[in-house]
Design an enzyme around this catalytic site. Sequence first.
Site, PDB file in Angstrom:
ATOM      1  N   HIS A 207     -34.301 -61.075  -2.995  1.00 34.62           N
ATOM      2  CA  HIS A 207     -34.847 -59.931  -3.574  1.00 34.62           C
ATOM      3  C   HIS A 207     -35.426 -59.501  -3.795  1.00 34.62           C
ATOM      4  O   HIS A 207     -36.253 -59.046  -4.288  1.00 34.62           O
ATOM      5  CB  HIS A 207     -33.241 -59.277  -4.598  1.00 34.62           C
ATOM      6  CG  HIS A 207     -33.643 -60.185  -5.791  1.00 34.62           C
ATOM      7  ND1 HIS A 207     -33.014 -61.613  -5.563  1.00 34.62           N
ATOM      8  CD2 HIS A 207     -34.606 -60.434  -6.726  1.00 34.62           C
ATOM      9  CE1 HIS A 207     -33.346 -62.725  -6.953  1.00 34.62           C
ATOM     10  NE2 HIS A 207     -34.171 -60.974  -7.567  1.00 34.62           N
TER      11      HIS A 207
HETATM   12  C1  UD1 Z   1     -34.086 -57.856 -11.967  1.00 37.20           C
HETATM   13  C2  UD1 Z   1     -35.403 -58.636 -12.053  1.00 37.20           C
HETATM   14  C3  UD1 Z   1     -34.958 -60.387 -12.132  1.00 37.20           C
HETATM   15  C4  UD1 Z   1     -33.797 -60.824 -11.615  1.00 37.20           C
HETATM   16  C5  UD1 Z   1     -32.798 -59.526 -10.355  1.00 37.20           C
HETATM   17  C6  UD1 Z   1     -31.812 -59.827 -10.262  1.00 37.20           C
HETATM   18  C7  UD1 Z   1     -37.553 -58.258 -13.703  1.00 37.20           C
HETATM   19  C8  UD1 Z   1     -38.535 -58.242 -13.411  1.00 37.20           C
HETATM   20  N1  UD1 Z   1     -36.259 -58.360 -12.414  1.00 37.20           N
HETATM   21  O1  UD1 Z   1     -35.048 -57.487 -10.544  1.00 37.20           O
HETATM   22  O2  UD1 Z   1     -35.529 -61.420 -12.090  1.00 37.20           O
HETATM   23  O3  UD1 Z   1     -34.254 -61.752 -10.647  1.00 37.20           O
HETATM   24  O4  UD1 Z   1     -32.965 -58.488 -11.211  1.00 37.20           O
HETATM   25  O5  UD1 Z   1     -31.323 -59.029  -9.715  1.00 37.20           O
HETATM   26  O6  UD1 Z   1     -36.454 -58.356 -14.614  1.00 37.20           O
HETATM   27  N2  UD1 Z   1     -30.962 -51.417  -8.394  1.00 37.20           N
HETATM   28  C9  UD1 Z   1     -30.187 -50.282  -8.381  1.00 37.20           C
HETATM   29  N3  UD1 Z   1     -28.439 -51.022  -8.731  1.00 37.20           N
HETATM   30  C10 UD1 Z   1     -29.440 -51.197  -9.782  1.00 37.20           C
HETATM   31  C11 UD1 Z   1     -30.615 -51.796 -10.021  1.00 37.20           C
HETATM   32  C12 UD1 Z   1     -31.861 -51.897  -9.014  1.00 37.20           C
HETATM   33  O7  UD1 Z   1     -30.069 -49.522  -6.998  1.00 37.20           O
HETATM   34  O8  UD1 Z   1     -27.787 -51.006 -10.629  1.00 37.20           O
HETATM   35  C13 UD1 Z   1     -32.612 -50.633  -6.980  1.00 37.20           C
HETATM   36  C14 UD1 Z   1     -33.282 -49.932  -7.439  1.00 37.20           C
HETATM   37  O9  UD1 Z   1     -33.514 -48.831  -6.270  1.00 37.20           O
HETATM   38  C15 UD1 Z   1     -34.761 -50.650  -8.669  1.00 37.20           C
HETATM   39  C16 UD1 Z   1     -34.356 -51.824  -7.498  1.00 37.20           C
HETATM   40  O10 UD1 Z   1     -33.224 -51.997  -7.204  1.00 37.20           O
HETATM   41  O11 UD1 Z   1     -35.804 -49.701  -8.046  1.00 37.20           O
HETATM   42  C17 UD1 Z   1     -34.692 -52.832  -7.973  1.00 37.20           C
HETATM   43  O12 UD1 Z   1     -34.178 -53.366  -9.473  1.00 37.20           O
HETATM   44  P1  UD1 Z   1     -34.924 -53.996 -10.736  1.00 37.20           P
HETATM   45  O13 UD1 Z   1     -34.276 -53.382 -11.887  1.00 37.20           O
HETATM   46  O14 UD1 Z   1     -36.353 -52.571 -10.855  1.00 37.20           O
HETATM   47  O15 UD1 Z   1     -35.261 -55.215 -10.437  1.00 37.20           O
HETATM   48  P2  UD1 Z   1     -34.889 -56.142  -9.852  1.00 37.20           P
HETATM   49  O16 UD1 Z   1     -35.732 -56.602  -8.045  1.00 37.20           O
HETATM   50  O17 UD1 Z   1     -33.428 -55.852  -9.390  1.00 37.20           O
END
Ligand code: UD1
Length: 359
Positions: A207
Amino acid sequence: MNKIDIIAGARPNFMKIGPIIHAIHRFNETASTPIEYRLIHTGQHYDKKMSEDFFEQLNIPEPHINLGVGSGTQAEQTGKIMLRYEEAIQDWKPELCIVVGDVTSTMACSITAKKEGVKVAHVEGGIRSGDESMPEEINRMVTDAITDFFFTTSEVANQNLKDLGHADEKVFFVGNTMIDSLLGNLERLKDPELELTKGKYLVMTLHRPSNVDAMKNLGDLLGLINENIKDHKVLFPMHPRTKKMYDQLNMNYDQLVITGPMPYLEFIHAIKHSMGVITDSGGITEETTVLGIPCMTLRDSTERPETVTIGTNEIVGTNPKNILPYLEKLLSGQWKKGEIPELWDGQTAKRIVQIISKL
Ligand code: UD1
């Protein structure tokens, strides 16, 4: 201290806070002064499969407050969490704010608490990858700079904090709460019932932006793995960010078994019965180390060096071609055997709660 906020925001936080909450409940059964706590979910992860399912499976109670921040840029998420958590602090005035790990919610809540005069405890404090291009490294550095009490997972973390000038009295080497969840749930694991032969398949999770945001890189990596895995299957539960890019690739890889994010008990079951794991996660390298499962990390660094020096993890790097010699080693049964790092024994949350009750 007995008026405490516990912060959770994103998937890897949930298995770290669960054991702390359970240990507080057990402590309160006999304590003359019970610990009062609020569980605060920032809403950074909000999909049922990224959040609610983990609460259910890990028996974590409903959060008292959900700040509901959702997705956004780093600054948007940080800003929204800070504004909403500030109000929540003013409503209840906790004495201590416990943050875990290195996600955006960890950093945002620690800054807010500190500025409101609330002491900050950082569970998993002191670890560093040295890679400042990753948001998590910035989150670790900022959080640790204002942390009052560090609960650490390793001697390396203790040394890092010492080198940064933090006093020994602020550092408590307690072990790893994520491993409390792992060991505490081994008897409850659930077979995901996929078409995989025990001991004959791999599990892969990706990811990080460096692996999944560039379509060519992701395509090259999946292509190489698919071609070189012989007749083994690779279970690939996809993070939403990875899924977006994968869909654009428009490819079929016959050795990959693709699912959405898996619930905790099914995912750990899948790892435990696999022949090895390919990942860019940090937490999974700790879980594979404890389970004794070979692990390849598709990153250039790790903030968890003990998973390599003591455990079963190897740092492969982000160039897709690097993976070939490691796959060869795994498939020919030549992988190193690891040991379990000190204090990763399932008792960490109990130690943390004992210490907090005396602060
Ligand atoms: C976050 C953490 C990372 C962790 C990861 C585990 C930070 C900087 N990063 O990264 O350390 O390893 O979580 O998963 O905090 N999204 C969804 N549904 C959700 C959540 C996210 O669709 O419930 C999608 C959204 O499009 C979002 C993208 O995933 O923009 C990324 O989510 P985000 O929380 O920004 O960071 P992660 O890559 O999940």
